[in-house]
Each structure stands twice: as C-alpha cells, then as structure tokens.
Design an enzyme around this catalytic site. Structure first.
Site, PDB file in Angstrom:
ATOM      1  N   ASP A   1      51.710  96.963  30.398  1.00 56.85           N
ATOM      2  CA  ASP A   1      52.027  96.327  31.674  1.00 56.85           C
ATOM      3  C   ASP A   1      53.518  96.385  31.964  1.00 56.85           C
ATOM      4  OD1 ASP A   1      51.564  94.783  34.026  1.00 56.85           O
ATOM      5  OD2 ASP A   1      52.188  92.986  32.950  1.00 56.85           O
TER       6      ASP A   1
ATOM      7  N   ASP B   1      54.569  97.775  40.613  1.00 58.03           N
ATOM      8  CA  ASP B   1      53.843  97.001  39.616  1.00 58.03           C
ATOM      9  C   ASP B   1      52.564  97.700  39.177  1.00 58.03           C
ATOM     10  OD1 ASP B   1      52.931  94.997  37.981  1.00 58.03           O
ATOM     11  OD2 ASP B   1      52.406  93.617  39.589  1.00 58.03           O
TER      12      ASP B   1
END
Length: 495
Positions: free
Chosen positions: A375, A177
């Site tokens: 992201d 992530d």
C-alpha cells in the site's frame, strides 16, 4: 495512424534507500537464510537527521511547472486500451503547503496519527466487502491517503501529481493512491469545499465536460440500480468521517508533455469535507474497475517512492517494462475485494536468521481474510501481532549494542543515537512465495522520531488478520505492478 507513445517522468522526494537481494529454493517455499544475504547494514544517522531538519522549510515554489502539449488520445473505457508508456509528475504532499508544525517530531507524530486512521479504515473497508461484495450501494467506502486529523495541515506520507483536467486545460495537484479506485476533484459550484492550492475546477469553462447519466453502464458500475433518473450522483466516505460527493462525469485528463486522455470517468465534487493538504482531489490506482489504471486498461504501472524529507525526484510510469533485475513474486487476488494488491510472504528473517513464524500468519484465506497488501498510502509496515513481536524481539536481541530509550506513539522500540554518526543495524528480509527475498537497508528499519537523534524501529503490530507493507519499506526502489501477468517486482535504485 500509429498512436504517439507517451513518455512520462514524475517527481517524488527521496525518503530512504533500499537494497535488494535474491535467493532461490527448489525444495521449500521458505528460503533458508544464507551467507549471500547481509547480516548487518549501515544506518547513516547524520544524513537522516539532516533531512529531518530541512523538511519544515520545503518551498512549494521549487516544484517543476506544469507543461502542456496539444496531443490528445481518445480512450473508451469499455473497449479501448492505451498503447505506449506514459507517466505522471509526482510530488510529496508536504511540498504543497507550508507545514504548521513547530518541529520535526510534531510532524512525525501527526503522520503517525494519520497512519493509524488509514490502517483502521483499510480493515473496516475489507470487513465491509466481506459482508457486501457487490460494492454498488449509493454510499461507497474508499481508502484515503490523507484523512483529516485536526484543523491544521498535517504530513500525510502520500504523494501528489500535477494533472490537467478539461479543455482548455486547468492543472491541479491530486493525491495518488494505490488503495483507492474512484478519481475525483473539487468542482464549482462549491457548496462546501476545503481549501486547496489551485483554483477550484469550473466545469462550465470546459468543452469536454460531460455528466454521466443514471442509465449508463458507468453509473451502474458505481451505483447499481439505485440511480433511476437524471445525472449520476456519487458519494465516497472515508474512514475519518471526511467525504466527497457530487456528480459522476467524464473529462479530458492531461499529463503535461505526455498528452491527454479523453473520456476519463471521475467524480466532480460539490460538497467535500476533510483536510487534503491543499490537493484538489484524488486519483485511484487500485485494482477496481473505475480506477485510472483500469479505465486506461494499463498493462502495468510502477513507481519509486522517494524521501518525504528531501527535494529529490522520481517517476510514476504506466505501461513501461519492468527492470530486468527486479525481484518478482505473484500478485494475489482477494475474491472479496479488487482494490488492494496482495503478495505472498512465507517468512521474515533478521540478520540472516529466519524467524519461527507460521506461514499461516501471512496467508490470504479463501474467505478474503488475512493476507499481505502493498500500500502506497500506509507509511509504517504493519504485521500481525505474533509476527511483529517475533521480529521486534529478534531485532532487539541482535541490536543490543545500540543505546535503547523509551518508545513513543506507534513505536515500542527506540534508540538514542544522538551521539552517533553511523551505526550498524541487523538486516530485515521479507521472503516471498516465489522463493526470492527482499532485504531492507538500515534507513528503512530505523527512522528518526525527532531531529535530535531518537530513532525507532519502523514497524508496528496489527490486531487484525491483515498485514500491510507500507510506503517506508518500499522507498528507494522501483515497485512494478504487472497487471497482465499478475506479478509485482522490486528493483533497487531505479528512481
């Protein structure tokens, strides 16, 4: 002795394919739309629906097995940097578990619900950082790729890596992530743990396990002065109420054939709540000091996000050269938050037509408000409401030949393509502050909501001042983060 370079090759699944076009402007930071940018692209409806049909039958046993080599490299996070390039094996999270959804639409709606939670939390985290820039309290906030939304397995839109931990090595699937910093995995004794695919890590069986003490600089980076005696505790809260807490430790982390790194700091979680799709924990690729990228002092990293609905693969690479054909733009820094990666966007065009959106809509303010982040954990690109409405309205105007249907979930613009094999759609292009442009193909503009032919415009409005370029709009290209020179690059077909 020269250190042995790492060669890493990772596995993703392919979601959609990107194409890139570059333009330059010597007079204005916003490039004028030109004939060099395509005005329409082809969406292969049939191929997209075929992938939608197959996703629910993904077999986790088809994943490449973990491989090990005895080479170990020592890394001191304080004053040592790793050399050479290396990468991680990566897989879509859907490949870990058999989904419980009755059909593809159910899976998509679950992904979208998760996506709303993540976006809400990113905003909450940034708001918190504006209030407390120290980020050193006992309870820290983090973003997460796969927050819980129900008692059953959900599609997350995220990616996991097969990583080894400890000595002797035990391998685990861990979520990767870019919106998180702290690395952690579930550990015995498990006072309260969720179900994961692999056996829970037992630190007693590892000779390289070492607890971080309260007095260490590493603990101060996490805790500030609140930890006084004994081992260093950690607690990470996520936006949906899930969390992990336990001991802050150092361990040897292995990357299959690529070797291993000693003294990597991570959280050994004894109490963990949330549904993580069978993954053992999370690896943070954010810009904070405790992320994996910061600990190994990586000069760069890159990934290619591939289709969540396919079985194809790609790689996550560290310290490798950026492709020469990359469309580049500066990475911007938010003085109030080091985790997220910001880029400067000066405009958006549809079908070659530049939209009348004020540049201030995308501006990162000195206060830390606004801006645009890239992201990996957010699936659907979010734009500030004014920008989204301008984009949507122009797209609808140029796509009047497509049969419209009712919107659903996050999407307010959808089309019934059940009778179509291929269709032409107007292009969507992002214009960067560098004067270069990124044009998305049809597959990343309209996406199937179900397996029968309902496709929706894959963008959503954002009520806050932040905008997010999600993973769906990144898929099919290599996204390179040059951490030394603060540059991000986008290159097509480098998976």
């Amino acid at each position: 002795m020269a250190q042995k370079p790492f060669a890493l090759y990772a596995i993703f699944s392919v979601f959609f394919t990107f194409s890139l076009f570059s333009t330059t402007s010597s007079h204005s930071p916003v490039p004028e739309a030109s004939n060099s940018i395509a005005t329409t692209l082809v969406l292969d409806v049939k191929a997209s629906l075929k992938q939608a049909h197959q996703i629910l039958s993904v077999d986790p046993h088809t994943l490449r097995p973990f491989e090990q080599e005895e080479h170990v490299q020592s890394v001191d996070p304080k004053n040592s940097s790793s050399s050479g390039s290396f990468s991680l094996l990566l897989y879509p999270t859907d490949a870990l578990v058999n989904t419980q959804h009755k059909d593809y639409k159910s899976l998509v709606l679950s992904r979208l619900e998760r996506d709303k939670v993540r976006v809400k939390y990113i905003n909450a985290k940034l708001d918190l950082d504006l209030i407390n820039n120290e980020k050193k309290s006992m309870i820290r906030q983090e973003s997460v790729s796969t927050p819980i939304s129900s008692g059953r397995s959900i599609g997350t839109g995220g990616y996991v890596s097969r990583i080894g931990v400890g000595n002797p090595v035990k391998e685990f699937y861990m979520i990767m992530d870019t919106g998180s910093d702290i690395n952690w995995l579930q550990c015995k004794p498990c006072y309260d743990c969720y179900k994961q695919k692999d056996p829970v890590f037992d630190p007693i069986l590892s000779s390289s396990y070492k607890q971080v003490t309260c007095r260490s600089q590493l603990c101060k980076m996490l805790q500030g002065p609140s930890c006084m005696v004994g081992s260093c505790p950690y607690k990470v809260l996520y936006g949906d109420g899930s969390y992990t807490k336990g001991d802050f430790v150092t361990e040897t982390v292995s990357f299959g054939n690529s070797g291993a790194l000693r003294n990597i700091v991570l959280g050994c979680g004894h109490t963990n709540r949330g549904l993580w799709d069978g993954a053992a924990g999370l690896v943070g690729l954010g810009g904070g000091p405790l992320s994996l990228t910061s600990q190994i002092k990586a000069s760069s990293f890159s990934y290619c996000l591939v289709d969540l609905n396919s079985v194809q693969s790609s790689s996550l690479e560290f310290n490798s050269e950026r492709p020469s054909d990359s469309v580049t733009t500066p990475l911007l820094k938010n003085s109030q938050d080091r985790t997220f990666y910001y880029v400067g966007i000066t405009g958006i065009s549809v079908g070659g037509k530049l939209l009348s959106i004020p540049q201030s809509i995308f501006q990162l303010e000195e206060s830390g408000n606004g801006g645009v982040i890239v992201d990996s954990g957010t699936v659907i690109t979010r734009l500030r409401t004014e920008a989204y409405e301008s984009l949507r309205d122009e797209f609808k105007k140029q796509a009047q030949q497509l049969p419209s249907t009712s919107g659903e979930a996050l999407f307010d613009t959808c089309y019934d393509l059940s009778e179509e094999t291929t269709v032409e759609v107007p292009t969507v292009s992002f214009h960067f502050s560098s004067g270069k442009s990124l044009t998305l193909p049809g597959n990343n503009i309209l996406v199937p909501l179900d397996s029968t032919g309902k496709f929706c415009f894959a963008f959503a409005p954002m009520s806050s001042s932040l905008s997010i370029i999600g993973s769906l709009q990144q898929q099919g290209m290599r996204v390179s983060f040059d951490l030394v020179n603060s540059v991000i690059g986008f290159s097509p077909n480098k998976c």
